[in-house]
Design a protein around this motif. Structure first.
Motif, mmCIF file in Angstrom:
data_model
loop_
_atom_site.group_PDB
_atom_site.id
_atom_site.type_symbol
_atom_site.label_atom_id
_atom_site.label_comp_id
_atom_site.label_asym_id
_atom_site.label_seq_id
_atom_site.Cartn_x
_atom_site.Cartn_y
_atom_site.Cartn_z
ATOM 1 N N ALA A 340 46.315 55.995 38.384
ATOM 2 C CA ALA A 340 47.580 55.800 39.083
ATOM 3 C C ALA A 340 48.795 56.271 38.283
ATOM 4 O O ALA A 340 49.827 56.568 38.866
ATOM 5 C CB ALA A 340 47.747 54.333 39.461
ATOM 6 N N LYS A 341 48.684 56.330 36.973
ATOM 7 C CA LYS A 341 49.837 56.657 36.139
ATOM 8 C C LYS A 341 49.757 58.055 35.523
ATOM 9 O O LYS A 341 50.577 58.405 34.680
ATOM 10 C CB LYS A 341 49.973 55.625 35.021
ATOM 11 C CG LYS A 341 50.164 54.192 35.512
ATOM 12 C CD LYS A 341 50.251 53.220 34.357
ATOM 13 C CE LYS A 341 50.414 51.786 34.842
ATOM 14 N NZ LYS A 341 50.472 50.807 33.728
ATOM 15 N N LEU A 342 48.781 58.841 35.945
ATOM 16 C CA LEU A 342 48.563 60.110 35.266
ATOM 17 C C LEU A 342 49.406 61.250 35.832
ATOM 18 O O LEU A 342 50.145 61.908 35.106
ATOM 19 C CB LEU A 342 47.072 60.473 35.326
ATOM 20 C CG LEU A 342 46.134 59.475 34.624
ATOM 21 C CD1 LEU A 342 44.689 59.924 34.768
ATOM 22 C CD2 LEU A 342 46.484 59.351 33.141
ATOM 23 N N ALA A 343 49.286 61.517 37.127
ATOM 24 C CA ALA A 343 49.992 62.658 37.706
ATOM 25 C C ALA A 343 51.271 62.209 38.400
ATOM 26 O O ALA A 343 51.241 61.257 39.174
ATOM 27 C CB ALA A 343 49.097 63.377 38.705
ATOM 28 N N PRO A 344 52.391 62.871 38.157
ATOM 29 C CA PRO A 344 53.641 62.506 38.843
ATOM 30 C C PRO A 344 53.585 62.890 40.313
ATOM 31 O O PRO A 344 52.922 63.855 40.698
ATOM 32 C CB PRO A 344 54.698 63.320 38.093
ATOM 33 C CG PRO A 344 53.950 64.490 37.543
ATOM 34 C CD PRO A 344 52.576 63.974 37.201
ATOM 35 N N ALA A 345 54.306 62.151 41.131
ATOM 36 C CA ALA A 345 54.335 62.428 42.571
ATOM 37 C C ALA A 345 54.880 63.818 42.858
ATOM 38 O O ALA A 345 54.520 64.449 43.859
ATOM 39 C CB ALA A 345 55.164 61.363 43.284
ATOM 40 N N ALA A 346 55.744 64.317 41.970
ATOM 41 C CA ALA A 346 56.337 65.644 42.180
ATOM 42 C C ALA A 346 55.298 66.757 42.124
ATOM 43 O O ALA A 346 55.572 67.889 42.543
ATOM 44 C CB ALA A 346 57.419 65.888 41.128
#
Length: 365
Positions: A340-346
């Motif tokens: 959940a914390k690895l890839a940014p939503a952008a």
């Protein structure tokens, strides 16, 4: 009556027959030599006596546990190879006598000088699985083995950015590229991908069924995957839609000598080297110093990294742990939280383009 040796008409093998402590048996020794068969008869008779006096735990050996484990779990050829090595070392050893000392001896015999992670994969993991299988049947206590220092490795989940993925894909051989696309689009494991059959693929509706996928507690089940446009396009480009979907460069199934996927992993290592991922040349030599074998060993970008990549991308696009759990066939949401914390939503538009979802990517962008 005590056990005795008999022969069936037309057979060269000796059979054990008789009754000990109320247990009647008739079984083959698998041996044609009378002297060796007599040794097995005496051993079997002693086992039955011990079992009658001390219970079944006193007589169940590793060979019986392996036979039962292989029959129930049907492991992959690679796992079967590891189990066969352990069986050769511990075959007649009673389960109650397999302790840490036997684990240490097995590591020294099978993979001396190997990394802690390799020791765990080659010895501790398969041995623990077999003994857990036996413990469920009350043949022994649940195993407790000490792992070598450093076996946990670095607490890091390796995944590929869209740019790294494209670099890997363009560096791979043509026959490997559809497999890479499929894994990045579905989160399938390599063992599941290499056994995928065309009869389980529906390109018209964008779906595939992965058979006997890995699950908790030794239970295996089927998993239905939705195929993004990129996966459908990659599969449509494969000729000869019969049998296994993914094949070697010469059109053969990934099986035979070296175990399932050995050639796929070799092609994977070559692609990683060409893509510039870290690794090193490993060389083995004959006694005279000449080179016996030479291969490229990737440092951290293994095929399983594509499952981590898919999970990371999935959350970056959907922001939904429950959907990730269901789509990836994990047993709990907790196992998904690390992504959940690895890839940014952008990064979502770039991920969608990798999946062939251009329209959706433009809408998000």
């Amino acid at each position: 009556m005590p056990l005795k040796l008999v022969r069936r008409k037309g057979s060269a093998l000796w059979y054990i027959q008789g009754t000990v402590a109320g247990t009647r048996i008739r079984e083959s020794t698998g041996i044609a030599d009378r002297g060796l068969a007599e040794e097995k008869r005496a051993q079997r008779e002693a086992e039955l006596f011990r079992g009658a006096v001390y219970g079944s735990r006193a007589v169940v050996n590793f060979s019986k546990a392996v036979t039962s484990y292989m029959k129930v779990n049907k492991p992959s050829p690679e796992t079967s190879k590891l189990v066969t090595r352990l069986h050769g070392l511990l075959g007649m050893k009673l389960l109650k006598d397999i302790k840490q000392e036997q684990v240490d001896e097995a590591i020294e015999a099978i993979c001396p000088g190997a990394s802690p992670q390799r020791q765990v994969r080659a010895v501790i993991t398969p041995l623990t699985a077999i003994l857990n299988h036996a413990a469920y049947r009350d043949w022994c206590d649940p195993p407790r083995f000490k792992r070598p220092p450093g076996a946990a490795g670095e607490k890091r989940t390796r995944w590929l950015t869209p740019d790294e993925y494209r670099r890997l894909l363009t560096s791979a051989s043509p026959h490997l590229q559809p497999m890479i696309v499929f894994m990045a689009c579905t989160g399938a494991r390599m063992g599941e991908v290499l056994t995928l059959q065309w009869r389980d693929v529906d390109l018209d509706h964008g779906r595939a069924v992965l058979r006997d996928v890995k699950a908790q507690h030794g239970v295996r089940r089927n998993r239905l995957c939705d195929l993004p446009p990129a996966a459908v396009e990659a599969l449509r480009g494969i000729e000869g839609r019969q049998g296994e979907v993914f094949r070697t460069e010469d059109g053969k199934a990934y099986s035979g000598k070296g175990g399932l996927g050995s050639r796929a992993k070799s092609a994977w290592a070559t692609a990683c080297r060409r893509a510039g991922f870290e690794g090193e040349w490993v060389v083995t030599r004959w006694e005279d110093g000449t080179v016996r074998n030479r291969w490229w060993q990737v440092e951290d970008v293994t095929p399983h990294v594509l499952r981590h990549t898919w999970a990371t991308w999935h959350y970056a696009v959907h922001r939904d742990l429950l959907k990730l759990k269901l789509d990836g066939d994990w047993s709990s949401v907790t196992l998904c939280e690390r992504y959940a914390k690895l890839a940014p939503a952008a990064m979502a538009p770039a991920i969608m383009r990798c999946w062939g979802q251009e329209v959706a990517a433009q809408a998000v962008g």
